[in-house]
Design an enzyme around this catalytic site. Sequence first.
Site, PDB file in Angstrom:
ATOM      1  N   TYR A 145       0.842  -1.200   0.000  1.00 35.42           N
ATOM      2  CA  TYR A 145       0.000   0.000   0.000  1.00 35.42           C
ATOM      3  C   TYR A 145       0.879   1.253   0.000  1.00 35.42           C
ATOM      4  O   TYR A 145       0.736   2.132  -0.866  1.00 35.42           O
ATOM      5  CB  TYR A 145      -0.923  -0.010   1.214  1.00 35.42           C
ATOM      6  N   LYS A 183     -14.962   0.641   8.078  1.00 35.75           N
ATOM      7  CA  LYS A 183     -13.598   0.318   7.673  1.00 35.75           C
ATOM      8  C   LYS A 183     -13.002  -0.914   8.343  1.00 35.75           C
ATOM      9  O   LYS A 183     -11.900  -1.340   8.002  1.00 35.75           O
ATOM     10  CB  LYS A 183     -12.674   1.513   7.944  1.00 35.75           C
TER      11      LYS A 183
END
Length: 327
Positions: A145, A183
């Site tokens: 990421y 999330k």
Amino acid sequence: MIIVTGGAGFIGSNLIHQLNRAGERNILLVDNFAPAPNLTGPKFLNLAGAEYADYMDKREFRAALKAGDFENTRIRAILHQGACSNTLEDDGRYMMDNNFTYSKELLHFVLDRRIPLVYASTAAVYGASTNFTELPANERPLNVYGYSKLVFDNYVRRHLHDMKCTVVGLRYFNVYGPREQHKGRMASVIHHFTRQLKDTGAIRMFEGSGGYADGEQRRDFVFVKDLARINMFFAGLLPESPKKSIHAVVNAGTGEARTFKAVAQALMRVHGQGNIEYIPFPGDLKNRYQHYTQADISGLRAAGYTAPFTTLEDGVKQTFAEEPASS
């Protein structure tokens, strides 16, 4: 028209609500509502009360860009929040398509048409570094990421001198605030600690790690509304926005690291007292975890953004005053 990618997500939805408060309604919301294993709830709930002119699926939007469907559309700014933000995602091909190729497509679109672009980068580009100035020597991501975001930052840097419009990358530090309940594990510690405190009367945090004592690991916690304001500032959507084009990749944090214990204390002032329990450091986070972050915001200030940041204590109060269900 203003385009907000990732507009149903945590930061994107807060940005749309802030745009609405500033009187903006002509907004194209772009997102992906497909199920994702890392999400624990539907993102559309973040958009309750939000006003926008149109919605496009991310894949439809990318195809429309490529097909030239926006050639005759007046676009005032693009606020690019869309990305795969799961730091535990190991599919590098998927991550690079979402976070690099997609962003690159948008960059060339705005450069050709001189449209302001403000995009989300991340403090994950720094990895285990303890120096958070925007310099290549400090950029050592620990996961794909962070790597995918750094690759795009570097791509932008290579084009900075050729740009005729605003392009600003914002390296978000530890963001918290309302509308992050979907999330799952990637939600902020403010969200997780609140759930623990309400369910069990105790907050669990890691034992000492990375050279820090129990609960003394430090992060730069930044309130999501501050990030919305920074996006709008550089996109030219505020009265005080710069009158000239800005080209930069800068940190978006408060510049002040706070301990996890300080977070717990701020939450207890809102929700009531509880205990603090220390748990072993998870094995799956080894070599992926930042024990300390603190933004160097001199680059942000030099780019023209001078407003103060919301304190951790005030941000926690605002989070639960506005949306208590977000816990």
